[in-house]
Design an enzyme around this catalytic site. Structure first.
Site, PDB file in Angstrom:
ATOM      1  N   GLY A  77      -7.612  -6.920  -2.343  1.00  0.00           N
ATOM      2  CA  GLY A  77      -6.730  -6.472  -1.254  1.00  0.00           C
ATOM      3  C   GLY A  77      -6.669  -7.532  -0.166  1.00  0.00           C
ATOM      4  N   ASP A 137     -12.416  -3.524   4.933  1.00  0.00           N
ATOM      5  CA  ASP A 137     -13.335  -2.387   4.782  1.00  0.00           C
ATOM      6  C   ASP A 137     -14.700  -2.567   5.462  1.00  0.00           C
ATOM      7  OD1 ASP A 137     -11.337  -1.275   3.244  1.00  0.00           O
ATOM      8  OD2 ASP A 137     -12.222  -1.887   1.337  1.00  0.00           O
ATOM      9  N   ARG A 143     -12.085   2.422   1.738  1.00  0.00           N
ATOM     10  CA  ARG A 143     -12.626   2.681   0.383  1.00  0.00           C
ATOM     11  C   ARG A 143     -13.863   3.574   0.473  1.00  0.00           C
ATOM     12  NH1 ARG A 143     -11.359  -0.902  -4.486  1.00  0.00           N
ATOM     13  NH2 ARG A 143     -10.244  -2.187  -3.033  1.00  0.00           N
ATOM     14  N   THR A 193     -11.886  -8.676   3.643  1.00  0.00           N
ATOM     15  CA  THR A 193     -11.508  -7.280   3.411  1.00  0.00           C
ATOM     16  C   THR A 193     -11.551  -6.521   4.731  1.00  0.00           C
ATOM     17  OG1 THR A 193     -12.236  -5.173   2.452  1.00  0.00           O
ATOM     18  CG2 THR A 193     -13.916  -6.854   2.637  1.00  0.00           C
ATOM     19  N   ASP A 236     -15.889  -7.392  -2.699  1.00  0.00           N
ATOM     20  CA  ASP A 236     -17.034  -7.495  -3.619  1.00  0.00           C
ATOM     21  C   ASP A 236     -16.610  -7.717  -5.068  1.00  0.00           C
ATOM     22  OD1 ASP A 236     -16.089  -4.906  -3.803  1.00  0.00           O
ATOM     23  OD2 ASP A 236     -18.072  -4.033  -4.135  1.00  0.00           O
ATOM     24  N   ARG A 278      -4.853  -8.492  -8.244  1.00  0.00           N
ATOM     25  CA  ARG A 278      -5.979  -7.931  -8.985  1.00  0.00           C
ATOM     26  C   ARG A 278      -5.693  -8.286 -10.435  1.00  0.00           C
ATOM     27  NH1 ARG A 278      -5.716  -3.493  -4.682  1.00  0.00           N
ATOM     28  NH2 ARG A 278      -7.616  -3.885  -3.527  1.00  0.00           N
ATOM     29  N   ASP A 313     -17.359  -3.596   4.083  1.00  0.00           N
ATOM     30  CA  ASP A 313     -18.311  -2.984   3.150  1.00  0.00           C
ATOM     31  C   ASP A 313     -19.187  -4.024   2.448  1.00  0.00           C
ATOM     32  OD1 ASP A 313     -16.263  -4.132   1.713  1.00  0.00           O
ATOM     33  OD2 ASP A 313     -16.010  -2.479   0.307  1.00  0.00           O
TER      34      ASP A 313
HETATM   35  P1  ADP Z   1     -11.906  -6.826  -3.927  1.00  0.00           P
HETATM   36  O1  ADP Z   1     -12.246  -8.249  -4.138  1.00  0.00           O
HETATM   37  O2  ADP Z   1     -11.050  -6.606  -2.708  1.00  0.00           O
HETATM   38  O3  ADP Z   1     -13.116  -5.918  -3.981  1.00  0.00           O
HETATM   39  P2  ADP Z   1     -11.172  -5.960  -6.613  1.00  0.00           P
HETATM   40  O4  ADP Z   1     -12.393  -5.120  -6.791  1.00  0.00           O
HETATM   41  O5  ADP Z   1      -9.868  -5.412  -7.064  1.00  0.00           O
HETATM   42  O6  ADP Z   1     -10.916  -6.365  -5.100  1.00  0.00           O
HETATM   43  O7  ADP Z   1     -11.454  -7.347  -7.359  1.00  0.00           O
HETATM   44  C1  ADP Z   1     -10.503  -8.393  -7.328  1.00  0.00           C
HETATM   45  C2  ADP Z   1     -10.491  -9.100  -8.643  1.00  0.00           C
HETATM   46  O8  ADP Z   1     -11.772  -9.708  -8.886  1.00  0.00           O
HETATM   47  C3  ADP Z   1     -10.258  -8.216  -9.866  1.00  0.00           C
HETATM   48  O9  ADP Z   1      -8.905  -7.953 -10.098  1.00  0.00           O
HETATM   49  C4  ADP Z   1     -10.842  -9.082 -10.980  1.00  0.00           C
HETATM   50  O10 ADP Z   1      -9.921 -10.067 -11.357  1.00  0.00           O
HETATM   51  C5  ADP Z   1     -12.029  -9.746 -10.272  1.00  0.00           C
HETATM   52  N1  ADP Z   1     -13.263  -9.011 -10.591  1.00  0.00           N
HETATM   53  C6  ADP Z   1     -13.660  -7.815 -10.083  1.00  0.00           C
HETATM   54  N2  ADP Z   1     -14.829  -7.416 -10.620  1.00  0.00           N
HETATM   55  C7  ADP Z   1     -15.179  -8.368 -11.528  1.00  0.00           C
HETATM   56  C8  ADP Z   1     -16.287  -8.544 -12.430  1.00  0.00           C
HETATM   57  N3  ADP Z   1     -17.263  -7.643 -12.527  1.00  0.00           N
HETATM   58  N4  ADP Z   1     -16.291  -9.658 -13.181  1.00  0.00           N
HETATM   59  C9  ADP Z   1     -15.324 -10.570 -13.090  1.00  0.00           C
HETATM   60  N5  ADP Z   1     -14.261 -10.468 -12.256  1.00  0.00           N
HETATM   61  C10 ADP Z   1     -14.176  -9.392 -11.482  1.00  0.00           C
HETATM   62  O1  F6P Z   2     -10.078  -2.803   0.097  1.00  0.00           O
HETATM   63  C1  F6P Z   2      -9.026  -2.741   1.000  1.00  0.00           C
HETATM   64  C2  F6P Z   2      -8.241  -1.458   0.793  1.00  0.00           C
HETATM   65  O2  F6P Z   2      -7.173  -1.447   1.741  1.00  0.00           O
HETATM   66  C3  F6P Z   2      -9.051  -0.167   0.898  1.00  0.00           C
HETATM   67  O3  F6P Z   2      -9.331   0.182   2.241  1.00  0.00           O
HETATM   68  C4  F6P Z   2      -8.149   0.798   0.172  1.00  0.00           C
HETATM   69  O4  F6P Z   2      -8.910   1.848  -0.390  1.00  0.00           O
HETATM   70  C5  F6P Z   2      -7.557  -0.061  -0.915  1.00  0.00           C
HETATM   71  O5  F6P Z   2      -7.684  -1.408  -0.496  1.00  0.00           O
HETATM   72  C6  F6P Z   2      -6.111   0.233  -1.184  1.00  0.00           C
HETATM   73  O6  F6P Z   2      -5.733  -0.522  -2.269  1.00  0.00           O
HETATM   74  P1  F6P Z   2      -4.209  -0.792  -2.669  1.00  0.00           P
HETATM   75  O7  F6P Z   2      -3.691  -1.807  -1.702  1.00  0.00           O
HETATM   76  O8  F6P Z   2      -4.282  -1.294  -4.052  1.00  0.00           O
HETATM   77  O9  F6P Z   2      -3.492   0.507  -2.509  1.00  0.00           O
END
Ligand code: ADP
Ligand code: F6P
Length: 321
Positions: free
Chosen positions: A13, A129, A173, A127, A105, A74, A131
């Site tokens: 995000g 969040d 989140r 982010t 994360d 993502r 978090d």
């Molecule tokens: P954020 O980084 O905001 O937490 P996501 O959880 O959607 O957002 O993760 C972003 C991208 O990071 C995912 O679409 C994926 O490509 C990669 N990713 C997430 N988790 C893993 C993992 N366990 N191993 C490898 N790549 C990951």
């Molecule tokens: O991680 C950032 C965030 O905006 C969260 O606060 C929320 O739960 C989520 O992303 C929303 O995701 P999306 O933009 O995919 O709807």
């Protein structure tokens, strides 16, 4: 100089201040004499080879902009070993030795995988969040909280005129920090967050008592991690003779110009990440703890939970009568 070429991407995000972080990475890398590439659309762009070489002007006029000029995504393909191997190969083919990943994360876990494949990686906490452990604040959090506070100020005006109650659902989140900080800063009557158990009946009775004692409005902040604002409002309405109006702030919280705090945090962290890569570090997440820049093993960061600030919550409750 040990490292000659690095890349930067934004992933997951978006958040306000990501552009300021990209700018800091690019300008610091150039300052130290490296080549620097921007990767479009996070890990998807890495796999697809969507790179462009950045210069000083590529990051001009972006420090004040929300969103991310590199776009974000993502990417499911990157979750597979094959996707990760392809991504590492794209970097190696161009002689890129280091990568700065700005994201949450999930993005950190991805960076860790690349580090295991021999790419030097640094994570920056991008982010809204807040978090991520091992940093007091994430890039975008301060701006998101300001947006929520601004929205609540506006809601208060109309709630007071009509002697109404307002339920405001905010993002975060599984983390209640946006709700907690915005709730405290805007004088909310109740703050519902995943970290603390709550009783809607007790909240409803308090609201009713406060209205009877002359209070002319009430604001309930609900973190999305506890459920929907609509459900909380319905439960309150079933218990007492008050029908709260519901506002879901949604993606408004992720846009707009970053606050000076987010720009400064992003600038410090971006520059720090470049210097850590130069020192030969890898698989680290950068953060600021009590004003000090730190780099922590991503393994530890993704396996830890951010400590909750109970003192702040208790303060908000003491003041919310
Ligand atoms: P954020 O980084 O905001 O937490 P996501 O959880 O959607 O957002 O993760 C972003 C991208 O990071 C995912 O679409 C994926 O490509 C990669 N990713 C997430 N988790 C893993 C993992 N366990 N191993 C490898 N790549 C990951
Ligand atoms: O991680 C950032 C965030 O905006 C969260 O606060 C929320 O739960 C989520 O992303 C929303 O995701 P999306 O933009 O995919 O709807």
């Amino acid at each position: 100089m040990e490292i000659q070429s690095i890349a930067v991407l934004t992933s997951g995000g978006d958040s306000q201040g990501m552009n300021a972080a990209v700018r800091a990475v690019v300008r610091s890398a150039l300052y130290y004499g490296m080549k620097v590439y921007g990767v479009q659309r996070g890990y998807q762009g890495l796999i697809n080879g969507d790179f462009r070489e950045m210069d000083l002007r590529s990051v001009g006029d972006i420090i004040q902009r929300g969103g991310t000029i590199l776009q974000t995504a993502r990417c499911k393909e990157f979750m597979t070993e094959e996707g990760q191997r392809l991504a590492a190969e794209q970097l190696r083919r161009r002689g890129i030795e280091g990568l700065v990943v700005i994201g949450g994360d999930g993005s950190y876990r991805g960076a860790q995988k690349l580090s295991e494949l021999g790419i030097r990686t640094m994570g920056l906490p991008g982010t809204i969040d807040n978090d991520i452990p091992f940093t007091d604040f994430t890039i975008g959090f301060d701006t998101a909280v300001s947006i929520v506070v601004d929205a609540i100020n506006k809601l208060r005006d109309t709630m007071t005129s009509h002697e109404r109650s307002s339920v405001v659902e905010v993002m975060g989140r599984h983390c209640g920090d946006i709700a907690l900080h915005a709730g405290l800063a805007s004088g909310a009557e109740a703050i519902l967050i995943p970290e603390v158990e709550f009783d809607v009946k007790e909240i409803a009775e308090r609201m009713s008592g406060n209205f009877n004692c002359g209070k002319r409005h009430s604001i309930i902040v609900v973190a999305e991690g506890v459920g929907k604002g609509e459900d909380v409002a319905r439960q309150i309405n079933e218990l007492i003779d008050i029908e709260p109006r519901v506002t879901v702030l949604g993606h408004i919280q992720r846009g707009g110009t970053p606050t000076h705090n987010d720009r400064i945090l992003a600038s410090r962290l971006g520059d720090f990440a470049v210097r850590k890569l130069m020192e030969g570090e890898s698989g680290k997440a950068c953060g600021v703890v009590q004003g000090e820049l730190i780099a922590t093993d991503i393994d530890l960061v993704v396996s830890s939970k951010k400590p909750f600030n109970m003192e702040l919550y208790e303060l908000a409750m003491r003041l919310s009568q």
